[in-house]
Design a protein around this motif. Structure first.
Motif, PDB file in Angstrom:
ATOM      1  N   THR A 186      11.306  26.285  -9.248  1.00 57.19           N
ATOM      2  CA  THR A 186      12.562  27.046  -9.232  1.00 57.19           C
ATOM      3  C   THR A 186      13.741  26.169  -9.586  1.00 57.19           C
ATOM      4  O   THR A 186      14.721  26.636 -10.175  1.00 57.19           O
ATOM      5  CB  THR A 186      12.782  27.728  -7.868  1.00 57.19           C
ATOM      6  OG1 THR A 186      12.873  26.747  -6.832  1.00 57.19           O
ATOM      7  CG2 THR A 186      11.648  28.689  -7.544  1.00 57.19           C
ATOM      8  N   SER A 187      13.679  24.894  -9.262  1.00 53.96           N
ATOM      9  CA  SER A 187      14.749  23.981  -9.654  1.00 53.96           C
ATOM     10  C   SER A 187      14.803  23.827 -11.164  1.00 53.96           C
ATOM     11  O   SER A 187      15.889  23.853 -11.769  1.00 53.96           O
ATOM     12  CB  SER A 187      14.539  22.618  -8.990  1.00 53.96           C
ATOM     13  OG  SER A 187      15.447  21.665  -9.495  1.00 53.96           O
ATOM     14  N   GLU A 188      13.635  23.663 -11.786  1.00 51.93           N
ATOM     15  CA  GLU A 188      13.606  23.556 -13.244  1.00 51.93           C
ATOM     16  C   GLU A 188      14.166  24.817 -13.886  1.00 51.93           C
ATOM     17  O   GLU A 188      14.855  24.760 -14.911  1.00 51.93           O
ATOM     18  CB  GLU A 188      12.168  23.343 -13.739  1.00 51.93           C
ATOM     19  CG  GLU A 188      11.353  22.287 -13.015  1.00 51.93           C
ATOM     20  CD  GLU A 188      11.846  20.867 -13.206  1.00 51.93           C
ATOM     21  OE1 GLU A 188      12.857  20.669 -13.916  1.00 51.93           O
ATOM     22  OE2 GLU A 188      11.221  19.959 -12.643  1.00 51.93           O
ATOM     23  N   ALA A 189      13.875  25.970 -13.270  1.00 56.93           N
ATOM     24  CA  ALA A 189      14.307  27.240 -13.859  1.00 56.93           C
ATOM     25  C   ALA A 189      15.808  27.435 -13.738  1.00 56.93           C
ATOM     26  O   ALA A 189      16.477  27.857 -14.690  1.00 56.93           O
ATOM     27  CB  ALA A 189      13.563  28.396 -13.191  1.00 56.93           C
ATOM     28  N   ILE A 190      16.375  27.133 -12.559  1.00 59.19           N
ATOM     29  CA  ILE A 190      17.788  27.454 -12.330  1.00 59.19           C
ATOM     30  C   ILE A 190      18.698  26.583 -13.185  1.00 59.19           C
ATOM     31  O   ILE A 190      19.805  26.987 -13.545  1.00 59.19           O
ATOM     32  CB  ILE A 190      18.139  27.330 -10.824  1.00 59.19           C
ATOM     33  CG1 ILE A 190      19.420  28.122 -10.518  1.00 59.19           C
ATOM     34  CG2 ILE A 190      18.279  25.880 -10.407  1.00 59.19           C
ATOM     35  CD1 ILE A 190      19.692  28.282  -9.039  1.00 59.19           C
ATOM     36  N   ARG A 191      18.235  25.381 -13.544  1.00 63.04           N
ATOM     37  CA  ARG A 191      19.053  24.528 -14.410  1.00 63.04           C
ATOM     38  C   ARG A 191      18.526  24.500 -15.845  1.00 63.04           C
ATOM     39  O   ARG A 191      18.883  23.631 -16.633  1.00 63.04           O
ATOM     40  CB  ARG A 191      19.135  23.115 -13.835  1.00 63.04           C
ATOM     41  CG  ARG A 191      17.818  22.407 -13.669  1.00 63.04           C
ATOM     42  CD  ARG A 191      18.023  21.043 -12.989  1.00 63.04           C
ATOM     43  NE  ARG A 191      16.762  20.398 -12.653  1.00 63.04           N
ATOM     44  CZ  ARG A 191      16.001  19.733 -13.500  1.00 63.04           C
ATOM     45  NH1 ARG A 191      16.369  19.635 -14.774  1.00 63.04           N
ATOM     46  NH2 ARG A 191      14.873  19.170 -13.110  1.00 63.04           N
ATOM     47  N   ALA A 192      17.651  25.463 -16.165  1.00 63.01           N
ATOM     48  CA  ALA A 192      17.176  25.668 -17.540  1.00 63.01           C
ATOM     49  C   ALA A 192      16.507  24.422 -18.110  1.00 63.01           C
ATOM     50  O   ALA A 192      16.637  24.112 -19.301  1.00 63.01           O
ATOM     51  CB  ALA A 192      18.326  26.112 -18.441  1.00 63.01           C
ATOM     52  N   GLY A 193      15.748  23.715 -17.260  1.00 60.78           N
ATOM     53  CA  GLY A 193      15.086  22.502 -17.731  1.00 60.78           C
ATOM     54  C   GLY A 193      13.859  22.779 -18.579  1.00 60.78           C
ATOM     55  O   GLY A 193      13.667  22.185 -19.632  1.00 60.78           O
ATOM     56  N   GLY A 194      13.027  23.699 -18.103  1.00 66.97           N
ATOM     57  CA  GLY A 194      11.827  24.026 -18.853  1.00 66.97           C
ATOM     58  C   GLY A 194      10.663  24.350 -17.934  1.00 66.97           C
ATOM     59  O   GLY A 194      10.767  24.230 -16.711  1.00 66.97           O
TER      60      GLY A 194
ATOM     61  N   GLY B 183       0.797  -1.219   0.000  1.00 60.96           N
ATOM     62  CA  GLY B 183       0.000   0.000   0.000  1.00 60.96           C
ATOM     63  C   GLY B 183       0.827   1.264   0.000  1.00 60.96           C
ATOM     64  O   GLY B 183       0.406   2.295   0.541  1.00 60.96           O
ATOM     65  N   LEU B 184       2.001   1.227  -0.634  1.00 62.33           N
ATOM     66  CA  LEU B 184       2.908   2.372  -0.649  1.00 62.33           C
ATOM     67  C   LEU B 184       2.747   3.195  -1.921  1.00 62.33           C
ATOM     68  O   LEU B 184       2.497   2.657  -3.002  1.00 62.33           O
ATOM     69  CB  LEU B 184       4.365   1.909  -0.554  1.00 62.33           C
ATOM     70  CG  LEU B 184       4.787   1.149   0.701  1.00 62.33           C
ATOM     71  CD1 LEU B 184       6.255   0.765   0.590  1.00 62.33           C
ATOM     72  CD2 LEU B 184       4.533   1.978   1.956  1.00 62.33           C
ATOM     73  N   ARG B 185       2.917   4.499  -1.788  1.00 60.11           N
ATOM     74  CA  ARG B 185       3.032   5.361  -2.952  1.00 60.11           C
ATOM     75  C   ARG B 185       4.402   5.152  -3.590  1.00 60.11           C
ATOM     76  O   ARG B 185       5.374   4.762  -2.933  1.00 60.11           O
ATOM     77  CB  ARG B 185       2.867   6.830  -2.556  1.00 60.11           C
ATOM     78  CG  ARG B 185       1.422   7.227  -2.217  1.00 60.11           C
ATOM     79  CD  ARG B 185       0.516   7.008  -3.412  1.00 60.11           C
ATOM     80  NE  ARG B 185      -0.703   7.773  -3.371  1.00 60.11           N
ATOM     81  CZ  ARG B 185      -1.902   7.299  -3.047  1.00 60.11           C
ATOM     82  NH1 ARG B 185      -2.028   6.033  -2.691  1.00 60.11           N
ATOM     83  NH2 ARG B 185      -2.976   8.064  -3.071  1.00 60.11           N
ATOM     84  N   ILE B 186       4.483   5.431  -4.906  1.00 56.98           N
ATOM     85  CA  ILE B 186       5.722   5.264  -5.665  1.00 56.98           C
ATOM     86  C   ILE B 186       6.107   6.615  -6.264  1.00 56.98           C
ATOM     87  O   ILE B 186       5.311   7.226  -6.983  1.00 56.98           O
ATOM     88  CB  ILE B 186       5.548   4.251  -6.813  1.00 56.98           C
ATOM     89  CG1 ILE B 186       5.036   2.905  -6.278  1.00 56.98           C
ATOM     90  CG2 ILE B 186       6.848   4.070  -7.582  1.00 56.98           C
ATOM     91  CD1 ILE B 186       4.569   1.968  -7.383  1.00 56.98           C
ATOM     92  N   ALA B 187       7.307   7.080  -5.979  1.00 58.10           N
ATOM     93  CA  ALA B 187       7.809   8.322  -6.569  1.00 58.10           C
ATOM     94  C   ALA B 187       8.866   7.989  -7.611  1.00 58.10           C
ATOM     95  O   ALA B 187       9.674   7.073  -7.417  1.00 58.10           O
ATOM     96  CB  ALA B 187       8.388   9.238  -5.503  1.00 58.10           C
ATOM     97  N   SER B 188       8.855   8.736  -8.710  1.00 62.27           N
ATOM     98  CA  SER B 188       9.801   8.458  -9.785  1.00 62.27           C
ATOM     99  C   SER B 188      10.069   9.714 -10.593  1.00 62.27           C
ATOM    100  O   SER B 188       9.147  10.481 -10.893  1.00 62.27           O
ATOM    101  CB  SER B 188       9.243   7.365 -10.703  1.00 62.27           C
ATOM    102  OG  SER B 188      10.198   6.998 -11.680  1.00 62.27           O
ATOM    103  N   HIS B 189      11.328   9.926 -10.949  1.00 61.02           N
ATOM    104  CA  HIS B 189      11.692  11.030 -11.851  1.00 61.02           C
ATOM    105  C   HIS B 189      11.250  10.689 -13.272  1.00 61.02           C
ATOM    106  O   HIS B 189      11.648   9.641 -13.811  1.00 61.02           O
ATOM    107  CB  HIS B 189      13.202  11.252 -11.849  1.00 61.02           C
ATOM    108  CG  HIS B 189      13.769  11.685 -10.540  1.00 61.02           C
ATOM    109  ND1 HIS B 189      14.270  10.800  -9.611  1.00 61.02           N
ATOM    110  CD2 HIS B 189      13.920  12.920  -9.998  1.00 61.02           C
ATOM    111  CE1 HIS B 189      14.724  11.466  -8.557  1.00 61.02           C
ATOM    112  NE2 HIS B 189      14.517  12.742  -8.761  1.00 61.02           N
ATOM    113  N   VAL B 190      10.478  11.544 -13.899  1.00 59.51           N
ATOM    114  CA  VAL B 190      10.054  11.302 -15.280  1.00 59.51           C
ATOM    115  C   VAL B 190      10.061  12.607 -16.071  1.00 59.51           C
ATOM    116  O   VAL B 190       9.813  13.679 -15.527  1.00 59.51           O
ATOM    117  CB  VAL B 190       8.639  10.671 -15.359  1.00 59.51           C
ATOM    118  CG1 VAL B 190       8.586   9.326 -14.652  1.00 59.51           C
ATOM    119  CG2 VAL B 190       7.593  11.605 -14.795  1.00 59.51           C
ATOM    120  N   SER B 191      10.348  12.467 -17.354  1.00 60.97           N
ATOM    121  CA  SER B 191      10.201  13.571 -18.319  1.00 60.97           C
ATOM    122  C   SER B 191      10.807  14.874 -17.811  1.00 60.97           C
ATOM    123  O   SER B 191      10.196  15.934 -17.904  1.00 60.97           O
ATOM    124  CB  SER B 191       8.720  13.767 -18.671  1.00 60.97           C
ATOM    125  OG  SER B 191       8.204  12.616 -19.282  1.00 60.97           O
ATOM    126  N   GLY B 192      12.020  14.772 -17.291  1.00 55.31           N
ATOM    127  CA  GLY B 192      12.747  15.961 -16.849  1.00 55.31           C
ATOM    128  C   GLY B 192      14.057  16.090 -17.605  1.00 55.31           C
ATOM    129  O   GLY B 192      14.287  15.411 -18.614  1.00 55.31           O
TER     130      GLY B 192
END
Length: 471
Positions: free
Chosen positions: A295-303, A224-233
């Motif tokens: 702000t993280s996306e902005a400082i590393r120019a991700g989008g 019954g755990l939530r799953i976190a994952s980095h995607v489309s970054g």
């Protein structure tokens, strides 16, 4: 313990987004007992009464993406895009960190978040941080008063990681063991989630696989755990980023999860800045949540991601701060303001995303993504008393006609005057109530960071990047 807070601007974030100004909140024990306008304020004997003096009371902010170990890397990521930063800095720093370094980083992160009004955080650790001693009676940092959702990395053998000790059965057993240990303690102060890396970058590098994703999803579902994952970054580049791996694999990260048959409402998809219309439709239909770190996306120019579109499709969208090595800020008030500004800029519309929606992203939407909205995320009777009283002293806060806009757009996290978690103060007018000395913790962290930078060979990156004026 009966605690009455009076003369506040109460931002309830309930289903009607009610604001009581002036209003009151009554806390009994660990729960909110009543909330309403001052005209209905109860009378009688209370153990404690606090005059808010017109300040804002908001639900405790919920940070759904925070790499706590990166506090030891602050200042060494200047001027790097995500991919070279990951290769040249992050991995080397993690390898140079020891168990005590991770604990020190977690303490710094907890203090920074509490100081600015975050009361719940999903901690996305490095794999090595799971070597922390979890055999004690409580998980690390349980004394500080921050409600922690401990991310537990799910990893099995892959062709590249052929020497990893776990196959699916062993990894599932380990996940169950750690989830129990990281959920110890009263008052739902410690919760567990799992981290499954599945994006094309990790798959191409051999750190993930179909078997890992499928078995990890089953293990998390069984618990019954939530799953976190980095995607489309990452960087929008054919040479090294998101587009490179999409060209090689022929699919997006969301399409990959959907083809494997695992995408459902247990997933918290982190970043999502390069989602396509098809991705958004799949996420909507499968009920997954998405977490933005503006702000993280902005400082590393991700989008700048399509958050207005996702919200319009009914997707649960929440906020996080990401890694403090990339973006120095842990201030969730700043994230709420940033999401308004960036979405308005993306859509060239001053009404693209409202402060009201941003406040929901920083509070109740985070609770919904975690599946705990029945007891957290808004100021309503019966819910746990995670509340933050913010000073409202500047003219920009006082003169704005819309109190929600005044809070989101004209306040700072450091306006926090009183931070309550389960009705108990974790931060009170400049003092952390756990009886700790922040200066000593910062001094220890500074010493440890220097040692890590030396061991990793990155000490030169700790020098200022930008030109300095001569003394």
């Amino acid at each position: 313990m009966r605690h009455l807070i009076t003369n506040a601007c109460v931002l309830t974030v309930n289903a009607s987004d009610e604001v009581f100004s002036p209003g009151y909140v009554l806390i009994e024990g660990e729960r909110i007992a009543a909330v309403g306008p001052m005209s209905a304020c109860p009378h009688g004997a209370f153990d404690l009464t606090t005059d808010a003096e017109g300040g804002f009371i908001a639900p405790g902010l919920i940070n759904l993406h925070e790499h706590d170990y990166m506090h030891m890397m602050k200042g060494i990521a200047e001027g790097l895009l995500l991919e070279p930063w990951s290769r040249q800095v992050s991995s080397r720093s993690r390898e140079a960190m020891e168990g005590a370094d991770f604990v020190a980083a977690m303490r710094i992160g907890a203090l920074e978040m509490l100081r600015t009004g975050t009361t719940t955080a999903l901690l996305h650790p490095a794999r090595a941080s799971l070597e922390l001693d979890v055999d004690g009676p409580l998980p690390p940092n349980s004394d500080l008063g921050l409600r922690q959702v401990h991310g537990i990395a799910y990893q099995i053998r892959t062709p590249v990681l052929a020497d990893h000790p776990f196959g699916p059965a062993e990894a599932a057993e380990n996940l169950a063991l750690l989830a129990e240990r990281f959920s110890r303690g009263p008052g739902q102060m410690n919760l567990a989630a799992t981290m499954i890396e599945c994006n094309a970058h990790h798959t191409a590098a051999g750190r993930s696989s179909d078997e890992l994703v499928i078995s990890g999803h089953k293990a998390a579902s069984d618990l019954g755990l939530r799953i976190a994952s980095h995607v489309s970054g990452g960087t929008l580049s054919m040479a090294m980023g998101f587009l490179k791996y999409k060209r090689v694999t022929g699919r997006s990260d969301v399409e990959y999860l959907d083809r494997l048959g695992v995408l459902d409402d247990s997933w918290l998809l982190i970043h999502g800045i390069h989602f396509t219309d098809q991705d958004i439709a799949i996420v909507r239909d499968r009920g997954a949540s998405v977490v933005y770190t503006p702000t993280s996306e902005a400082i590393r120019a991700g989008g700048i991601g399509p958050w207005v579109q996702m919200l319009g499709e009914g997707i649960v969208c929440a906020l996080g701060t990401d890694g403090p090595a990339v973006d120095y800020s842990m201030d969730m008030v700043e994230q709420m303001k940033a999401v308004v500004l960036f979405q308005n800029l993306r859509h060239r519309s001053p009404t693209a995303l409202s402060p009201r929606e941003a406040l929901r992203m920083g509070t109740i939407n985070g609770a919904r993504a975690l599946g705990i909205e029945s007891w957290l995320g808004s100021i309503e009777p019966g819910k746990r008393a995670d509340l933050v009283l913010y000073r409202r002293e500047r003219s920009s806060q006082r003169l704005a006609t819309d109190p929600i806009a005044a809070f989101v757009m004209a306040s700072n996290g450091t306006d926090a005057r009183l931070v309550l978690v389960n009705g108990r103060p974790a931060y009170d007018d400049g003092r952390f109530t756990a009886g700790i000395d922040p200066a000593l913790i910062v001094a220890e962290a500074r010493e440890r960071a220097d040692a890590i930078n030396t061991r990793s060979g990155l000490i030169s990156r700790a020098e200022p990047v930008w030109p300095q004026n001569a003394a």
